[in-house]
Each structure stands twice: as C-alpha cells, then as structure tokens.
Design a protein around this motif. Sequence first.
Motif, PDB file in Angstrom:
ATOM      1  N   SER A  12      17.686  19.503  -5.786  1.00  0.00           N
ATOM      2  CA  SER A  12      17.786  18.182  -5.148  1.00  0.00           C
ATOM      3  C   SER A  12      19.035  17.448  -5.616  1.00  0.00           C
ATOM      4  O   SER A  12      19.721  16.794  -4.822  1.00  0.00           O
ATOM      5  CB  SER A  12      16.545  17.349  -5.480  1.00  0.00           C
ATOM      6  N   ARG A  32      11.061  10.940  -9.931  1.00  0.00           N
ATOM      7  CA  ARG A  32      10.703  11.369  -8.572  1.00  0.00           C
ATOM      8  C   ARG A  32       9.654  10.467  -7.940  1.00  0.00           C
ATOM      9  O   ARG A  32       9.605  10.327  -6.721  1.00  0.00           O
ATOM     10  CB  ARG A  32      10.191  12.818  -8.595  1.00  0.00           C
ATOM     11  N   ASP A  33       8.801   9.875  -8.753  1.00  0.00           N
ATOM     12  CA  ASP A  33       7.734   9.052  -8.208  1.00  0.00           C
ATOM     13  C   ASP A  33       8.068   7.565  -8.244  1.00  0.00           C
ATOM     14  O   ASP A  33       7.181   6.717  -8.187  1.00  0.00           O
ATOM     15  CB  ASP A  33       6.431   9.309  -8.969  1.00  0.00           C
ATOM     16  N   GLU A  35       9.557   5.848  -5.984  1.00  0.00           N
ATOM     17  CA  GLU A  35       9.360   5.258  -4.667  1.00  0.00           C
ATOM     18  C   GLU A  35       8.248   6.013  -3.952  1.00  0.00           C
ATOM     19  O   GLU A  35       8.089   7.223  -4.143  1.00  0.00           O
ATOM     20  CB  GLU A  35      10.650   5.324  -3.839  1.00  0.00           C
ATOM     21  N   PRO A  36       7.456   5.331  -3.129  1.00  0.00           N
ATOM     22  CA  PRO A  36       6.383   6.027  -2.404  1.00  0.00           C
ATOM     23  C   PRO A  36       6.973   7.042  -1.424  1.00  0.00           C
ATOM     24  O   PRO A  36       8.061   6.825  -0.874  1.00  0.00           O
ATOM     25  CB  PRO A  36       5.655   4.895  -1.679  1.00  0.00           C
ATOM     26  N   PRO A  37       6.272   8.144  -1.191  1.00  0.00           N
ATOM     27  CA  PRO A  37       6.789   9.153  -0.266  1.00  0.00           C
ATOM     28  C   PRO A  37       6.820   8.631   1.165  1.00  0.00           C
ATOM     29  O   PRO A  37       5.987   7.802   1.554  1.00  0.00           O
ATOM     30  CB  PRO A  37       5.791  10.308  -0.417  1.00  0.00           C
ATOM     31  N   THR A  38       7.765   9.107   1.926  1.00  0.00           N
ATOM     32  CA  THR A  38       7.819   8.771   3.341  1.00  0.00           C
ATOM     33  C   THR A  38       6.674   9.501   4.059  1.00  0.00           C
ATOM     34  O   THR A  38       6.110  10.461   3.526  1.00  0.00           O
ATOM     35  CB  THR A  38       9.146   9.210   3.957  1.00  0.00           C
ATOM     36  N   MET A  41       7.411  13.170   4.174  1.00  0.00           N
ATOM     37  CA  MET A  41       7.246  13.815   2.879  1.00  0.00           C
ATOM     38  C   MET A  41       5.765  14.018   2.567  1.00  0.00           C
ATOM     39  O   MET A  41       5.354  15.076   2.067  1.00  0.00           O
ATOM     40  CB  MET A  41       7.918  12.988   1.791  1.00  0.00           C
ATOM     41  N   ARG A  42       4.964  12.984   2.838  1.00  0.00           N
ATOM     42  CA  ARG A  42       3.525  13.096   2.598  1.00  0.00           C
ATOM     43  C   ARG A  42       2.933  14.238   3.408  1.00  0.00           C
ATOM     44  O   ARG A  42       2.167  15.052   2.889  1.00  0.00           O
ATOM     45  CB  ARG A  42       2.831  11.778   2.967  1.00  0.00           C
ATOM     46  N   THR A  45       3.905  17.662   2.055  1.00  0.00           N
ATOM     47  CA  THR A  45       3.156  17.975   0.837  1.00  0.00           C
ATOM     48  C   THR A  45       1.746  18.448   1.167  1.00  0.00           C
ATOM     49  O   THR A  45       1.248  19.432   0.598  1.00  0.00           O
ATOM     50  CB  THR A  45       3.097  16.744  -0.083  1.00  0.00           C
ATOM     51  N   GLN A  85      -5.560  12.582  -2.478  1.00  0.00           N
ATOM     52  CA  GLN A  85      -4.856  12.262  -1.243  1.00  0.00           C
ATOM     53  C   GLN A  85      -5.883  11.884  -0.196  1.00  0.00           C
ATOM     54  O   GLN A  85      -6.843  12.623   0.039  1.00  0.00           O
ATOM     55  CB  GLN A  85      -4.046  13.474  -0.756  1.00  0.00           C
TER      56      GLN A  85
END
Length: 201
Positions: A12, A32-33, A35-38, A41-42, A45, A85
């Motif tokens: 990355s 990496r954490d 910012e919340p994932p877009t 991205m969510r 995952t 999740q």
Amino acid sequence: QDYNQHPGISASAIKAGRASMMQMRHCMVTPRDSEPPTPAMRWGTLAHAALFEPARFAGSVAVWTGGRRQGAKWDSWKADHKGKQIVTPEELARLEAMQAAVRANRDARLFMGRVEAVEASMTWTRADVGPCKGRPDCIGDRWIGDYKTARDIDQRRLFSQFAGLGYAHQLAWYRDGFETISKQQVQACWILVQQSMPPYE
C-alpha cells in the motif's frame, strides 16, 4: 494488529509512493483503522472473508432484521453483537450468491483449489530499503493470489483499474517477499476478479 504495527514498507505504501514520497510516508505512519472504511472497502472485506474463510466469516457477522438502525432495541442488539460486522439479510444473500458463483466457475474453482494459506503475513528485509512487509490474500505452491471485486468486469476497464490502482506493483512486492523468505521462485501470480453485482461473474 501486529502486522499493522510492523514498521516495514508495505504494498500500500509503494502504491501511494507512485504519487509522491509525502503520500508514501503518510501511508506508512497513519494507522490503518484511523478512518472508517468506505462502502466499497467494507464490501470487499466481507466478500473476501466469505470466500476464503467461511467458518470465521459465519462467526464474525451478525444479521440485523429489525429495520431502521435506531432506538433502544437497536442499541441493545448492537451491544450484544459488539465486535461483529453487521449485515442485512439482503447482503448475506448476496455474499452467499457470490460464493455459489465462484464454485460454479471452472477457472475460479481451479484458483481456490490451489490455495494453501490465506492472509499470510510476510516480513523480510532488503539491504537497499530496510524492513518490508506484505500480506497477500492467498498463497500456494510457488504462486501468489489476490481477490478483487468490481462492479464492471469489462476487460478494458479492468486493465485500466489494475494500472490505476497499482495491482501489478502490489503483486510484485508480494513476489519479492515470498521469494526472499521461501528461497523459491514464484511461478505465477493470479488475480481472481468477481463482479460485485448480479450475476456475480
């Protein structure tokens, strides 16, 4: 968490470094954490976990069927499922349909049949740059695999996306780590790309 805190250069960071060294440094020093994932991205995952680690996926998600996410009922349910999740029944059905589409595709079955390890964290040292790290989606007998989801799987757009998002740099970095650690030459790098919308080709 241990992998994220390792100070090595990651794929990355290298991809960010194509823009500038400031971008690369920012990538390396920002958690990496942070910012919340877009949404994309969510979803990636979730799809990755459902495909490669179905048992872990089943234990790591909670399905909310109560409608709007607000009120005392929602707060209580969310507290009972802390750390998981949260998905809707519709999202779970989509993920199951994506799994079925992979099993139905001959090339995808061949890809999955060669997987020996998933999310295998690698750390190594290069004399020219220092500590390095990488975590390919999957590895097998002298091959490296990655899994991507995309709304549009037209080959021309995919090739443009591969170049724009630095997928070749990413796989080259994983290959460097694999060969450095295992002392074996990588014979192939594969990318399994799956459509994130029906028919999940």
